[in-house]
Design an enzyme around this catalytic site. Structure first.
Site, PDB file in Angstrom:
ATOM      1  N   THR A 120      36.107  35.768  31.545  1.00 15.18           N
ATOM      2  CA  THR A 120      36.714  36.222  32.453  1.00 15.18           C
ATOM      3  C   THR A 120      38.530  36.376  31.261  1.00 15.18           C
ATOM      4  O   THR A 120      39.010  35.286  31.224  1.00 15.18           O
ATOM      5  CB  THR A 120      37.640  35.663  33.818  1.00 15.18           C
ATOM      6  OG1 THR A 120      38.521  35.552  34.813  1.00 15.18           O
ATOM      7  CG2 THR A 120      37.636  34.214  33.337  1.00 15.18           C
ATOM      8  N   ASP A 121      39.747  37.225  32.196  1.00 11.49           N
ATOM      9  CA  ASP A 121      40.708  37.469  31.817  1.00 11.49           C
ATOM     10  C   ASP A 121      41.255  36.390  31.411  1.00 11.49           C
ATOM     11  O   ASP A 121      42.768  36.274  30.991  1.00 11.49           O
ATOM     12  CB  ASP A 121      41.784  38.666  31.545  1.00 11.49           C
ATOM     13  CG  ASP A 121      41.709  38.736  32.982  1.00 11.49           C
ATOM     14  OD1 ASP A 121      41.257  38.009  34.200  1.00 11.49           O
ATOM     15  OD2 ASP A 121      42.049  39.946  33.644  1.00 11.49           O
ATOM     16  N   GLU A 122      41.464  34.788  33.043  1.00 10.90           N
ATOM     17  CA  GLU A 122      41.889  34.617  33.324  1.00 10.90           C
ATOM     18  C   GLU A 122      42.002  33.889  31.823  1.00 10.90           C
ATOM     19  O   GLU A 122      42.759  32.359  32.665  1.00 10.90           O
ATOM     20  CB  GLU A 122      41.441  33.280  34.893  1.00 10.90           C
ATOM     21  CG  GLU A 122      41.469  34.771  35.753  1.00 10.90           C
ATOM     22  CD  GLU A 122      41.527  34.208  37.346  1.00 10.90           C
ATOM     23  OE1 GLU A 122      41.903  32.586  36.932  1.00 10.90           O
ATOM     24  OE2 GLU A 122      41.407  35.184  38.327  1.00 10.90           O
ATOM     25  N   TYR A 147      39.376  26.265  37.857  1.00 15.63           N
ATOM     26  CA  TYR A 147      38.455  27.799  37.687  1.00 15.63           C
ATOM     27  C   TYR A 147      38.433  28.345  35.692  1.00 15.63           C
ATOM     28  O   TYR A 147      37.708  27.880  35.186  1.00 15.63           O
ATOM     29  CB  TYR A 147      38.795  29.296  38.243  1.00 15.63           C
ATOM     30  CG  TYR A 147      37.895  30.096  37.980  1.00 15.63           C
ATOM     31  CD1 TYR A 147      36.364  30.445  37.622  1.00 15.63           C
ATOM     32  CD2 TYR A 147      38.774  31.227  37.592  1.00 15.63           C
ATOM     33  CE1 TYR A 147      36.089  31.617  37.641  1.00 15.63           C
ATOM     34  CE2 TYR A 147      38.442  32.765  37.425  1.00 15.63           C
ATOM     35  CZ  TYR A 147      36.921  32.202  37.105  1.00 15.63           C
ATOM     36  OH  TYR A 147      36.361  33.355  37.180  1.00 15.63           O
ATOM     37  N   LYS A 151      35.339  28.054  32.790  1.00 16.66           N
ATOM     38  CA  LYS A 151      35.853  29.097  32.010  1.00 16.66           C
ATOM     39  C   LYS A 151      35.917  29.337  30.275  1.00 16.66           C
ATOM     40  O   LYS A 151      34.900  30.050  29.996  1.00 16.66           O
ATOM     41  CB  LYS A 151      35.954  30.946  33.089  1.00 16.66           C
ATOM     42  CG  LYS A 151      35.763  30.864  34.158  1.00 16.66           C
ATOM     43  CD  LYS A 151      33.846  30.854  34.494  1.00 16.66           C
ATOM     44  CE  LYS A 151      33.612  32.533  34.482  1.00 16.66           C
ATOM     45  NZ  LYS A 151      31.932  32.677  34.158  1.00 16.66           N
TER      46      LYS A 151
HETATM   47  P1  NAD Z   1      30.184  35.313  43.036  1.00 13.42           P
HETATM   48  O1  NAD Z   1      30.893  34.322  43.166  1.00 13.42           O
HETATM   49  O2  NAD Z   1      30.172  36.653  43.857  1.00 13.42           O
HETATM   50  O3  NAD Z   1      28.523  35.636  42.350  1.00 13.42           O
HETATM   51  C1  NAD Z   1      28.512  34.185  41.605  1.00 13.42           C
HETATM   52  C2  NAD Z   1      26.761  33.265  41.749  1.00 13.42           C
HETATM   53  O4  NAD Z   1      26.985  33.352  40.633  1.00 13.42           O
HETATM   54  C3  NAD Z   1      26.304  33.570  43.170  1.00 13.42           C
HETATM   55  O5  NAD Z   1      25.504  34.624  43.203  1.00 13.42           O
HETATM   56  C4  NAD Z   1      26.128  32.296  43.170  1.00 13.42           C
HETATM   57  O6  NAD Z   1      25.012  32.205  43.952  1.00 13.42           O
HETATM   58  C5  NAD Z   1      25.392  32.371  41.536  1.00 13.42           C
HETATM   59  N1  NAD Z   1      25.599  30.611  41.215  1.00 13.42           N
HETATM   60  C6  NAD Z   1      26.735  30.079  40.865  1.00 13.42           C
HETATM   61  N2  NAD Z   1      26.423  28.853  40.720  1.00 13.42           N
HETATM   62  C7  NAD Z   1      25.213  28.499  40.292  1.00 13.42           C
HETATM   63  C8  NAD Z   1      24.325  28.182  39.678  1.00 13.42           C
HETATM   64  N3  NAD Z   1      24.930  26.919  39.746  1.00 13.42           N
HETATM   65  N4  NAD Z   1      22.637  28.125  39.532  1.00 13.42           N
HETATM   66  C9  NAD Z   1      22.692  29.200  40.207  1.00 13.42           C
HETATM   67  N5  NAD Z   1      23.350  30.656  41.174  1.00 13.42           N
HETATM   68  C10 NAD Z   1      24.967  30.152  40.322  1.00 13.42           C
HETATM   69  O7  NAD Z   1      30.520  35.844  41.439  1.00 13.42           O
HETATM   70  P2  NAD Z   1      31.354  37.120  40.612  1.00 13.42           P
HETATM   71  O8  NAD Z   1      32.728  37.405  41.199  1.00 13.42           O
HETATM   72  O9  NAD Z   1      30.460  38.171  41.230  1.00 13.42           O
HETATM   73  O10 NAD Z   1      31.640  37.363  38.854  1.00 13.42           O
HETATM   74  C11 NAD Z   1      30.575  37.304  38.529  1.00 13.42           C
HETATM   75  C12 NAD Z   1      31.110  36.566  37.263  1.00 13.42           C
HETATM   76  O11 NAD Z   1      31.767  37.265  36.326  1.00 13.42           O
HETATM   77  C13 NAD Z   1      31.586  34.790  37.656  1.00 13.42           C
HETATM   78  O12 NAD Z   1      30.862  34.045  35.937  1.00 13.42           O
HETATM   79  C14 NAD Z   1      33.075  35.114  37.115  1.00 13.42           C
HETATM   80  O13 NAD Z   1      33.633  34.189  36.063  1.00 13.42           O
HETATM   81  C15 NAD Z   1      32.549  36.542  35.977  1.00 13.42           C
HETATM   82  N6  NAD Z   1      33.860  37.365  36.084  1.00 13.42           N
HETATM   83  C16 NAD Z   1      34.402  38.257  37.151  1.00 13.42           C
HETATM   84  C17 NAD Z   1      35.770  38.544  38.038  1.00 13.42           C
HETATM   85  C18 NAD Z   1      36.056  39.250  39.376  1.00 13.42           C
HETATM   86  O14 NAD Z   1      36.836  39.986  39.344  1.00 13.42           O
HETATM   87  N7  NAD Z   1      35.031  39.018  40.503  1.00 13.42           N
HETATM   88  C19 NAD Z   1      36.489  39.242  36.646  1.00 13.42           C
HETATM   89  C20 NAD Z   1      36.295  38.716  35.055  1.00 13.42           C
HETATM   90  C21 NAD Z   1      34.610  37.891  35.087  1.00 13.42           C
HETATM   91  O1  DAU Z   2      41.405  37.716  36.361  1.00 12.62           O
HETATM   92  C1  DAU Z   2      40.033  38.408  36.452  1.00 12.62           C
HETATM   93  C2  DAU Z   2      39.457  36.834  37.932  1.00 12.62           C
HETATM   94  O2  DAU Z   2      39.723  37.714  39.332  1.00 12.62           O
HETATM   95  C3  DAU Z   2      38.216  36.431  38.210  1.00 12.62           C
HETATM   96  O3  DAU Z   2      36.912  35.573  36.862  1.00 12.62           O
HETATM   97  C4  DAU Z   2      37.935  35.080  38.865  1.00 12.62           C
HETATM   98  O4  DAU Z   2      36.600  35.018  39.735  1.00 12.62           O
HETATM   99  C5  DAU Z   2      38.239  36.574  40.544  1.00 12.62           C
HETATM  100  O5  DAU Z   2      38.134  35.795  41.505  1.00 12.62           O
HETATM  101  C6  DAU Z   2      39.816  36.820  40.041  1.00 12.62           C
HETATM  102  O6  DAU Z   2      40.420  35.739  40.518  1.00 12.62           O
HETATM  103  P1  DAU Z   2      42.000  36.388  41.004  1.00 12.62           P
HETATM  104  O7  DAU Z   2      42.268  34.685  41.341  1.00 12.62           O
HETATM  105  O8  DAU Z   2      42.903  37.315  40.790  1.00 12.62           O
HETATM  106  O9  DAU Z   2      41.397  36.600  42.551  1.00 12.62           O
HETATM  107  P2  DAU Z   2      41.598  36.802  43.765  1.00 12.62           P
HETATM  108  O10 DAU Z   2      40.489  37.733  44.785  1.00 12.62           O
HETATM  109  O11 DAU Z   2      41.065  35.368  44.237  1.00 12.62           O
HETATM  110  O12 DAU Z   2      43.122  37.146  43.814  1.00 12.62           O
HETATM  111  C7  DAU Z   2      44.281  38.380  43.592  1.00 12.62           C
HETATM  112  C8  DAU Z   2      45.220  38.068  43.671  1.00 12.62           C
HETATM  113  O13 DAU Z   2      45.302  37.898  45.558  1.00 12.62           O
HETATM  114  C9  DAU Z   2      45.943  36.610  43.169  1.00 12.62           C
HETATM  115  O14 DAU Z   2      47.505  37.027  42.882  1.00 12.62           O
HETATM  116  C10 DAU Z   2      45.691  36.481  45.158  1.00 12.62           C
HETATM  117  C11 DAU Z   2      46.419  37.172  45.964  1.00 12.62           C
HETATM  118  N1  DAU Z   2      45.407  36.605  46.628  1.00 12.62           N
HETATM  119  C12 DAU Z   2      44.840  36.530  47.567  1.00 12.62           C
HETATM  120  C13 DAU Z   2      44.125  36.051  48.375  1.00 12.62           C
HETATM  121  C14 DAU Z   2      42.232  36.209  48.617  1.00 12.62           C
HETATM  122  C15 DAU Z   2      46.944  36.671  47.981  1.00 12.62           C
HETATM  123  O15 DAU Z   2      47.553  37.980  48.220  1.00 12.62           O
HETATM  124  N2  DAU Z   2      46.467  36.881  49.842  1.00 12.62           N
HETATM  125  C16 DAU Z   2      44.616  36.534  49.939  1.00 12.62           C
HETATM  126  O16 DAU Z   2      44.248  36.556  51.122  1.00 12.62           O
END
Ligand code: NAD
Ligand code: DAU
Length: 331
Positions: A120-122, A147, A151
């Site tokens: 992730t970019d975080e 988190y 990562k």
């Molecule tokens: P998500 O939370 O929707 O899914 C995570 C999946 O991993 C789930 O199916 C969960 O059951 C599985 N999991 C968690 N812990 C586990 C374990 N110990 N063993 C086996 N399975 C396990 O997450 P996502 O949003 O699909 O993110 C997927 C990946 O992409 C992550 O590594 C996250 O850091 C990265 N990522 C997410 C975003 C985003 O915007 N959602 C952006 C950049 C990177």
């Molecule tokens: O940047 C990549 C990341 O993006 C991933 O690595 C994470 O797994 C993914 O959860 C996401 O992180 P954020 O914290 O940016 O996502 P989230 O959806 O939780 O929130 C997005 C933005 O919206 C953040 O600034 C918080 C705000 N927010 C979130 C929720 C749930 C609100 O204002 N209201 C809300 O109800």
């Protein structure tokens, strides 16, 4: 190719499996997923006959070793992913994100299997709201939350396994994804399903925080580009020039759902809330020829809203639990 996809029953992983099955008939997919609250069999229902789903944990070294030994490559998505959950209880993040990635690394090292690690970019922390600079692969790691620090730790493990053991790995750091099958705890699905269930949408703080939105299918096409042609040991940043304030995204959701754009509540801000994320994706574009296809955010958002309207049976069962947690946190 025999491909092991960890976390393939979660949001990005399930979309990755769907598109892989659709576009790459020569790839045999095995999914390893613990089916935590964030993963579900239903997310893989459309491809249930085409993939093998193993319910298991990435910290289970014997299981991971067996599955890796049967694979030509691993794409590692599995992680705990929600910042608000990490603030409430960081322990599962240490276990899945750090020990889990260590376990995957040891298995690919023992079996000499290619790994792509999804991050992730975080890990880079945040940028000032008023600056123009963006994250690059050279930006210093500076994670803010439990988190993002787990990562970051996982990324550093991957880098050191490459250097010390010659593991054949790549890393990608992507910005905020949106699209179908995203858990309702996350920002965009939470607001859509709040409207659909008669709840008021919730904006943290003033809503000035900026996220760099990318459609999940564009992220996954980039992952395939890196897996296929990325340089071993390299890190690629994935982003689609999609910077928007949370307030702008909130108003877009409300507008597309025919609601008054001010029909939401401001709630208590997230502790340590990162201000702005922004990705410079030029290495991926220039070296690997990747470009996003979903360049009209409003179109992608409208399609996502339509998906949630049509798939209440997928998200309905998780909505009350997610909102109960938010109520406890005052958000
Ligand atoms: P998500 O939370 O929707 O899914 C995570 C999946 O991993 C789930 O199916 C969960 O059951 C599985 N999991 C968690 N812990 C586990 C374990 N110990 N063993 C086996 N399975 C396990 O997450 P996502 O949003 O699909 O993110 C997927 C990946 O992409 C992550 O590594 C996250 O850091 C990265 N990522 C997410 C975003 C985003 O915007 N959602 C952006 C950049 C990177
Ligand atoms: O940047 C990549 C990341 O993006 C991933 O690595 C994470 O797994 C993914 O959860 C996401 O992180 P954020 O914290 O940016 O996502 P989230 O959806 O939780 O929130 C997005 C933005 O919206 C953040 O600034 C918080 C705000 N927010 C979130 C929720 C749930 C609100 O204002 N209201 C809300 O109800």
């Amino acid at each position: 190719m025999r491909l092991l996809v960890t976390g393939g029953a979660g949001f990005i992983g399930a979309n990755f499996v769907h598109s892989t099955v659709r576009d790459r008939p020569n790839v045999a997919v095995t999914v390893l997923d613990a089916l935590t609250y964030a993963g579900s069999r239903e997310s893989l229902a459309p491809v249930a006959d085409d993939v093998r789903l193993v319910e298991g944990d990435i910290t289970d070294a014997a299981l991971v070793d067996t599955l890796v030994a049967e694979s030509d490559a691993v794409v590692h998505f599995a992680a705990e992913t929600h910042v608000d959950n990490a603030l409430a209880d960081p322990e599962p993040f240490l276990r899945s994100n750090v020990i889990g990635t260590f376990t995957v690394l040891e298995a690919v090292r023992r079996n000499d299997v290619r790994l792509h690690h999804v991050s992730t970019d975080e890990v880079y922390g945040d940028l000032p709201l008023d600056a123009k600079d963006r994250f690059t692969a050279e930006t210093r790691y500076n994670p803010s939350s439990p988190y993002s620090s787990t990562k970051a730790a996982a990324d550093l493990l991957v880098r050191s396994w490459v250097r010390s053991y010659g593991v054949r790995a790549t890393i990608s750091n992507c910005s905020n994804n949106y699209g179908p099958y995203q858990h309702v705890e996350k920002f965009i699905p939470r607001q859509i399903t709040n409207v659909l269930t008669g709840r008021r949408p919730k904006l943290y703080g003033s809503g000035a925080n900026v996220r760099d939105w990318i459609h999940v299918d564009d992220h996954n096409r980039a992952v395939w580009r890196v897996l296929t042609d990325g340089g071993l040991g390299r890190t690629y940043l994935i982003g689609a020039d999609g910077e928007r304030s949370n307030l702008a995204v909130m108003r877009a959701v409300l507008r597309l759902m025919d609601r008054d754009p001010d029909d939401f509540d401001h709630v208590t801000d997230r502790a340590g809330h990162d201000l702005r994320y922004a990705i410079d994706p030029s290495a991926l574009r220039d070296e690997l020829g990747w470009a996003p296809e979903h360049t009209e955010f409003d179109l992608g958002l409208a399609a996502t809203i339509a998906w949630y309207r049509d798939n209440e049976s997928w998200w309905g069962p998780m909505k009350d639990t997610a909102e109960a947690a938010y109520q406890e946190w005052g958000r």
